[in-house]
Design an enzyme around this catalytic site. Structure first.
Site, PDB file in Angstrom:
ATOM      1  CE  LYS A 168      -8.326  -6.049   5.831  1.00  0.00           C
ATOM      2  NZ  LYS A 168      -8.890  -6.761   4.600  1.00  0.00           N
ATOM      3  CB  ALA A 188     -16.954 -18.601   4.454  1.00  0.00           C
ATOM      4  CB  SER A 193      -1.119  -0.352   1.333  1.00  0.00           C
ATOM      5  OG  SER A 193      -1.635  -0.473   1.016  1.00  0.00           O
ATOM      6  N   GLY A 245     -13.123 -12.539   6.120  1.00  0.00           N
ATOM      7  CA  GLY A 245     -13.431 -11.964   6.204  1.00  0.00           C
ATOM      8  C   GLY A 245     -13.503 -10.960   4.741  1.00  0.00           C
ATOM      9  CB  ALA A 246     -10.547 -11.361   1.879  1.00  0.00           C
ATOM     10  CB  THR A 250      -3.844  -4.867   6.885  1.00  0.00           C
ATOM     11  OG1 THR A 250      -4.181  -6.537   6.205  1.00  0.00           O
ATOM     12  CG2 THR A 250      -3.086  -4.765   7.849  1.00  0.00           C
ATOM     13  CG  ASP A 273     -10.359  -5.428   1.637  1.00  0.00           C
ATOM     14  OD1 ASP A 273     -10.113  -4.548   1.109  1.00  0.00           O
ATOM     15  OD2 ASP A 273     -10.719  -6.020   2.256  1.00  0.00           O
TER      16      ASP A 273
HETATM   17  P1  NAP Z   1      -9.494 -14.985   7.123  1.00  0.00           P
HETATM   18  O1  NAP Z   1     -10.285 -14.198   7.010  1.00  0.00           O
HETATM   19  O2  NAP Z   1      -8.127 -15.361   8.103  1.00  0.00           O
HETATM   20  O3  NAP Z   1     -10.047 -16.254   6.321  1.00  0.00           O
HETATM   21  C1  NAP Z   1      -9.038 -16.753   5.626  1.00  0.00           C
HETATM   22  C2  NAP Z   1      -9.547 -18.510   4.768  1.00  0.00           C
HETATM   23  O4  NAP Z   1      -8.611 -19.520   4.524  1.00  0.00           O
HETATM   24  C3  NAP Z   1     -11.110 -18.974   5.780  1.00  0.00           C
HETATM   25  O5  NAP Z   1     -12.123 -19.497   5.055  1.00  0.00           O
HETATM   26  C4  NAP Z   1     -10.272 -20.921   5.409  1.00  0.00           C
HETATM   27  O6  NAP Z   1     -11.016 -21.417   6.280  1.00  0.00           O
HETATM   28  C5  NAP Z   1      -9.522 -20.778   5.299  1.00  0.00           C
HETATM   29  N1  NAP Z   1      -8.741 -22.155   5.002  1.00  0.00           N
HETATM   30  C6  NAP Z   1      -7.392 -21.531   5.692  1.00  0.00           C
HETATM   31  N2  NAP Z   1      -5.742 -22.657   5.575  1.00  0.00           N
HETATM   32  C7  NAP Z   1      -6.941 -23.765   5.100  1.00  0.00           C
HETATM   33  C8  NAP Z   1      -6.527 -24.096   4.621  1.00  0.00           C
HETATM   34  N3  NAP Z   1      -5.659 -25.477   4.509  1.00  0.00           N
HETATM   35  N4  NAP Z   1      -7.564 -25.862   3.794  1.00  0.00           N
HETATM   36  C9  NAP Z   1      -8.488 -24.419   2.769  1.00  0.00           C
HETATM   37  N5  NAP Z   1      -8.951 -23.232   3.641  1.00  0.00           N
HETATM   38  C10 NAP Z   1      -7.914 -22.432   4.406  1.00  0.00           C
HETATM   39  O7  NAP Z   1      -8.316 -14.205   6.245  1.00  0.00           O
HETATM   40  P2  NAP Z   1      -8.980 -13.036   5.100  1.00  0.00           P
HETATM   41  O8  NAP Z   1      -8.823 -11.690   6.164  1.00  0.00           O
HETATM   42  O9  NAP Z   1     -10.861 -13.109   4.588  1.00  0.00           O
HETATM   43  O10 NAP Z   1      -7.832 -13.367   3.902  1.00  0.00           O
HETATM   44  C11 NAP Z   1      -7.990 -14.332   2.578  1.00  0.00           C
HETATM   45  C12 NAP Z   1      -6.655 -14.189   2.054  1.00  0.00           C
HETATM   46  O11 NAP Z   1      -7.786 -13.298   0.833  1.00  0.00           O
HETATM   47  C13 NAP Z   1      -5.664 -13.804   1.923  1.00  0.00           C
HETATM   48  O12 NAP Z   1      -4.851 -14.630   0.970  1.00  0.00           O
HETATM   49  C14 NAP Z   1      -5.421 -12.344   1.592  1.00  0.00           C
HETATM   50  O13 NAP Z   1      -4.180 -12.313   1.393  1.00  0.00           O
HETATM   51  C15 NAP Z   1      -6.096 -11.878   0.161  1.00  0.00           C
HETATM   52  N6  NAP Z   1      -6.712 -10.732   0.041  1.00  0.00           N
HETATM   53  C16 NAP Z   1      -6.391 -10.422  -0.415  1.00  0.00           C
HETATM   54  C17 NAP Z   1      -6.410  -8.755  -0.764  1.00  0.00           C
HETATM   55  C18 NAP Z   1      -6.473  -7.811  -1.547  1.00  0.00           C
HETATM   56  O14 NAP Z   1      -6.814  -6.283  -1.833  1.00  0.00           O
HETATM   57  N7  NAP Z   1      -5.836  -8.672  -2.753  1.00  0.00           N
HETATM   58  C19 NAP Z   1      -7.632  -7.773   0.578  1.00  0.00           C
HETATM   59  C20 NAP Z   1      -7.766  -8.817   1.352  1.00  0.00           C
HETATM   60  C21 NAP Z   1      -7.108 -10.162   1.330  1.00  0.00           C
HETATM   61  P3  NAP Z   1     -11.766 -21.882   7.217  1.00  0.00           P
HETATM   62  O15 NAP Z   1     -12.622 -21.025   7.612  1.00  0.00           O
HETATM   63  O16 NAP Z   1     -12.441 -23.321   7.231  1.00  0.00           O
HETATM   64  O17 NAP Z   1     -10.188 -21.634   8.370  1.00  0.00           O
END
Ligand code: NAP
Length: 280
Positions: free
Chosen positions: A71, A135, A22, A137-138, A67, A108
């Site tokens: 969040k 499922a 960022s 935050g993203a 971040t 997002d």
């Molecule tokens: P989060 O809230 O921690 O959610 C993580 C997700 O990944 C959950 O659905 C979790 O499933 C799943 N997961 C974790 N380990 C796993 C495994 N071994 N096998 C299958 N599923 C698994 O994270 P988040 O904030 O939503 O972020 C998710 C992704 O989006 C990250 O890679 C982040 O870098 C990316 N992101 C990108 C942007 C962008 O601007 N490009 C913005 C935000 C986020 P469970 O519910 O079963 O634990």
């Protein structure tokens, strides 16, 4: 409340924050539009979050991005939450208002949808079923924006099925929760599938998802931008599917934040993309 300082400061509040691109984005735009200001990193652990947010207005910052892992935690700490952020249940941008109050937004999901439109101008949210893997935050942000923008069928597949069910309960139709062991079949007939898990990030294992049921023209997106081509995107490219990584989402969520802080709607240019890619 006095006028904001002519030198505008905004930044990223999270823990950790060192990996973030960022600053490259916002400082590029500040230079390009000749706006005096700086975007900086604020590593803030959970126990200092309340103090850090109080300081935003006292220090006359324009605002900040939020971040991981804050969040959700900032929701009750701001004075006002935008309706979309309320529905998502998370804030990724705070704007310090003229009266010093804090307003929270979540850009997002809209950033994700715009990134797909930018990459594939012929795609529309109602083009066909969509599968979202994850499922967290993203995923919530992406599902909220897709539903707002007309998606008719969103299959949410998550390792922990209950969390996918929460999204189904929250957003109602068009969302349907899918069990993890049915993930390959959930790709049948989709126009878009997006990885919203952390699987495929540098240092993590690849997302365990077979693409056999995917039609050749389905878009395969990954919210991850580091590495720029995750194993999922590499597998999709090899079978001829169009692919989109998470960089466009990052850039598109930054645009409305920059506008709110500095009063200019910035453009995503090849020069900016080159500046970010140079950091990979
Ligand atoms: P989060 O809230 O921690 O959610 C993580 C997700 O990944 C959950 O659905 C979790 O499933 C799943 N997961 C974790 N380990 C796993 C495994 N071994 N096998 C299958 N599923 C698994 O994270 P988040 O904030 O939503 O972020 C998710 C992704 O989006 C990250 O890679 C982040 O870098 C990316 N992101 C990108 C942007 C962008 O601007 N490009 C913005 C935000 C986020 P469970 O519910 O079963 O634990």
């Amino acid at each position: 409340m006095a006028e904001p300082s002519a030198f505008g400061i905004a930044g990223l509040v999270g823990w950790p924050v060192a990996h973030s691109r960022s600053p490259v984005i916002h400082n590029h735009w500040l230079a390009r539009y000749e706006i005096p200001g700086r975007y900086v990193l604020f590593p803030v652990p959970a126990e200092r979050l309340v103090d850090a947010l109080r300081g935003l207005s006292a220090l006359r910052l324009r605002g900040c991005n939020i971040t991981t892992p804050h969040k959700q935690a900032v929701m009750p700490l701001v004075d006002d939450v935008d309706p979309l952020a309320k529905r998502i249940g998370a804030v990724n941008t705070i704007v310090v208002q003229e009266d010093g109050s804090l307003r929270g937004f979540n850009n997002d999901g809209n950033g994700f949808v715009q990134s797909i439109r930018d990459a594939r101008p012929d795609w529309r949210p109602d083009a066909g079923p969509i599968a979202i893997i994850g499922a967290g935050g993203a995923a919530r942000a992406v599902v909220a924006s897709l539903a707002d923008q007309g998606a008719r069928e969103i299959r949410v597949v998550n390792r922990t099925y209950e969390r996918a069910c929460e999204l189904q309960a929250l957003f109602g139709p068009p969302v349907s929760a899918v069990r993890w062991d049915a993930r390959a079949d959930a790709l049948a007939g989709v126009a878009l599938v997006a990885n919203a898990t952390n699987q495929g990030m540098g240092g993590k294992s690849a997302l365990d998802l077979a693409l056999d049921r995917l039609t050749a023209d389905a878009i395969v997106a990954d919210l991850i931008y580091m590495p720029p081509e995750t194993p999922l995107l590499a597998a999709a490219r090899k079978r001829g599917n169009p692919t989109v990584n998470g960089l466009g989402m990052l850039l598109n969520q930054a645009r409305p934040a920059f506008n709110a802080w500095f009063g200019v709607t910035p453009q995503i240019t090849p020069e900016l993309i080159r500046a970010i890619e140079a950091t990979f």
